[in-house]
Design a protein around this motif. Structure first.
Motif, PDB file in Angstrom:
ATOM      1  N   SER A  13       1.070  -1.493   0.291  1.00  0.00           N
ATOM      2  CA  SER A  13      -0.123  -0.164  -0.095  1.00  0.00           C
ATOM      3  C   SER A  13       0.876   1.404   0.061  1.00  0.00           C
ATOM      4  N   ARG A  65      -1.523   6.806  -2.212  1.00  0.00           N
ATOM      5  CA  ARG A  65      -3.248   5.703  -2.746  1.00  0.00           C
ATOM      6  C   ARG A  65      -4.016   6.472  -1.362  1.00  0.00           C
ATOM      7  N   ALA A  66      -3.373   5.835  -0.494  1.00  0.00           N
ATOM      8  CA  ALA A  66      -4.388   6.473   1.268  1.00  0.00           C
ATOM      9  C   ALA A  66      -4.776   8.237   0.910  1.00  0.00           C
TER      10      ALA A  66
END
Length: 67
Positions: free
Chosen positions: A11, A15-16
């Protein structure tokens, strides 16, 4: 016989951050337009533009990472 586990995706913080920004700006846009009776205010229009930009960036990241 070669049952290797699928590689785990990592991750990315960007993106978060994009997902969080999308959620916040979409909420601000809805609240701003509801409070002002649907009239376009600077805050609502800006939040809408940022929401669209985040959605486009997330879509681009999705399709470029699938290669």
């Amino acid at each position: 016989m070669n049952d290797f586990p699928a590689p785990r995706r990592r991750s990315h913080p960007a993106r978060a951050l994009l997902w969080a920004l999308l959620a916040v700006t979409a909420t601000v846009n809805v609240v701003s337009n509801t409070v002002n009776g649907g009239e376009g205010t600077t805050l609502g229009l800006t939040a809408g533009a940022v929401t669209v930009a985040c959605a486009m960036a997330l879509t681009a990241r999705h399709f470029t990472s699938r290669a």
